[in-house]
Write an enzyme that holds these catalytic residues in place. Structure first.
Site, PDB file in Angstrom:
ATOM      1  N   HIS A   1       0.831  -1.204   0.000  1.00 54.43           N
ATOM      2  CA  HIS A   1       0.000   0.000   0.000  1.00 54.43           C
ATOM      3  C   HIS A   1       0.870   1.259   0.000  1.00 54.43           C
ATOM      4  O   HIS A   1       0.664   2.178  -0.816  1.00 54.43           O
ATOM      5  CB  HIS A   1      -0.903  -0.030   1.235  1.00 54.43           C
ATOM      6  CG  HIS A   1      -1.765   1.170   1.435  1.00 54.43           C
ATOM      7  ND1 HIS A   1      -3.112   1.183   1.134  1.00 54.43           N
ATOM      8  CD2 HIS A   1      -1.486   2.411   1.929  1.00 54.43           C
ATOM      9  CE1 HIS A   1      -3.619   2.368   1.423  1.00 54.43           C
ATOM     10  NE2 HIS A   1      -2.648   3.131   1.912  1.00 54.43           N
ATOM     11  N   GLU A   2       1.840   1.305   0.899  1.00 53.73           N
ATOM     12  CA  GLU A   2       2.675   2.508   1.007  1.00 53.73           C
ATOM     13  C   GLU A   2       3.569   2.693  -0.214  1.00 53.73           C
ATOM     14  O   GLU A   2       3.824   3.823  -0.642  1.00 53.73           O
ATOM     15  CB  GLU A   2       3.511   2.463   2.290  1.00 53.73           C
ATOM     16  CG  GLU A   2       2.706   2.429   3.579  1.00 53.73           C
ATOM     17  CD  GLU A   2       1.719   3.582   3.721  1.00 53.73           C
ATOM     18  OE1 GLU A   2       1.956   4.647   3.116  1.00 53.73           O
ATOM     19  OE2 GLU A   2       0.705   3.406   4.426  1.00 53.73           O
TER      20      GLU A   2
ATOM     21  N   HIS B   1       1.780   4.567  -2.793  1.00 58.65           N
ATOM     22  CA  HIS B   1       1.906   6.025  -2.630  1.00 58.65           C
ATOM     23  C   HIS B   1       3.269   6.500  -3.139  1.00 58.65           C
ATOM     24  O   HIS B   1       3.360   7.540  -3.795  1.00 58.65           O
ATOM     25  CB  HIS B   1       1.757   6.416  -1.162  1.00 58.65           C
ATOM     26  CG  HIS B   1       0.381   6.243  -0.603  1.00 58.65           C
ATOM     27  ND1 HIS B   1      -0.758   6.695  -1.242  1.00 58.65           N
ATOM     28  CD2 HIS B   1      -0.044   5.679   0.564  1.00 58.65           C
ATOM     29  CE1 HIS B   1      -1.816   6.422  -0.501  1.00 58.65           C
ATOM     30  NE2 HIS B   1      -1.405   5.801   0.593  1.00 58.65           N
TER      31      HIS B   1
END
Length: 292
Positions: free
Chosen positions: A206-207, A210
């Site tokens: 997920h990170e 980003h």
């Protein structure tokens, strides 16, 4: 859902002051994260401002949206910084096997996207201040990254720490590159970690999304507007908690992306990026990180 700052400081004081065993401390920290949260919420004004600049940068590079598909890009080099609280093998000092499992899991999550990740180096630092207090935009984060960050904008620096203001992790978007670049995650969110429902390594996935330029699928928290600026993710008004069988917060636009890595679902619920997300990540990686 964010934990109250007062409660967080109380618990951290308890963890630091009381003579807990490593297992007891790990259990205390893991109870903080009963639902997913991350530090990369972006205001609509900030997103709109950046997207306008992004279109200018894309045009100046003589590129357009259709230039980026699922073709493979060069493997992304990963430098993993293990930050732990107490020597020699207690809280936070992840074994090499956990790091290797994390890289393998992330490669499986990005399979078919063209992105791949190769571990190039591991550092280990005993620093209780960084471990417990490296929250986003703090002195602890600044000093940790200033001391440990390796490489340029194309190198993925991963930092594993104890707690982060109630977040499971946070990342620096590609257009904000500096020595503070990289991804910070809770150490117990790695595959097999102590964080129930968030221990399959998908916090890292997920990170890194980003880090490659993706917003949350619920960006803007509205059924109108540009959302996450990806055409094939349906509008979504709220983040997802747990793993519901079905969720649709914006009637007529398609069901919510509860299985998407850029939502807040349980790790067990997440299993996909969309082609549009991958195309955007490729554009961001090339323009702002020099990865192609």
């Amino acid at each position: 859902m964010h934990i109250s700052v007062l409660f967080l400081f109380f618990l951290l004081h308890t963890v630091l002051a009381a003579p807990l065993s490593a297992n007891e401390t790990e259990r205390s920290l893991s109870t903080l994260f009963l639902s997913r949260s991350c530090g990369n919420d972006v205001s609509e004004d900030d997103a709109r401002s950046f997207e306008e600049q992004f279109r200018i940068d894309l045009s100046n590079a003589s590129r357009n949206d259709t230039d980026f598909g699922l073709d493979r890009v060069a493997p992304i080099s990963v430098v993993w910084h293990v930050v732990y609280a107490t020597a020699p093998t207690t809280v936070g000092n992840l074994p090499d096997s956990a790091i290797s499992s994390s890289i393998s899991a992330m490669n499986s999550h990005y399979a078919g996207s063209g992105f791949s990740f190769t571990l190039s180096r591991v550092t280990r630092t005993q620093n209780p201040y960084w471990f417990y207090y490296a929250d986003q935009d703090t002195g602890a984060e600044t000093s940790m990254k200033n001391a440990l960050h390796v490489g340029g904008r194309n190198v993925l620096n991963v930092y594993t720490v104890g707690v982060g203001n109630g977040f499971l992790g946070y990342a620096v978007f590609p257009w904000k590159w500096s020595y503070k670049d990289g991804v910070v995650i809770l150490y117990s969110s790695v595959p097999g970690g102590a964080n129930t429902n968030y221990n399959q390594g998908k916090t890292l996935t997920h990170e890194v999304g980003h880090w490659l330029g993706l917003y949350h699928v619920f960006q803007g928290n509205a059924c109108s507007g540009s959302g996450d600026y990806v055409n094939d993710t349906p509008p979504q008004q709220t983040s997802t908690s747990g793993c519901p069988s079905y969720k649709d917060t914006c009637a007529g636009g398609g069901p919510d992306s509860i299985h998407n890595y850029m939502d807040y679902s349980y790790d067990s619920c997440m299993n996909q990026f969309t082609p549009g997300q991958i195309s955007r990540a490729k554009m961001m990686a090339e323009l702002y990180r020099g990865i192609s």
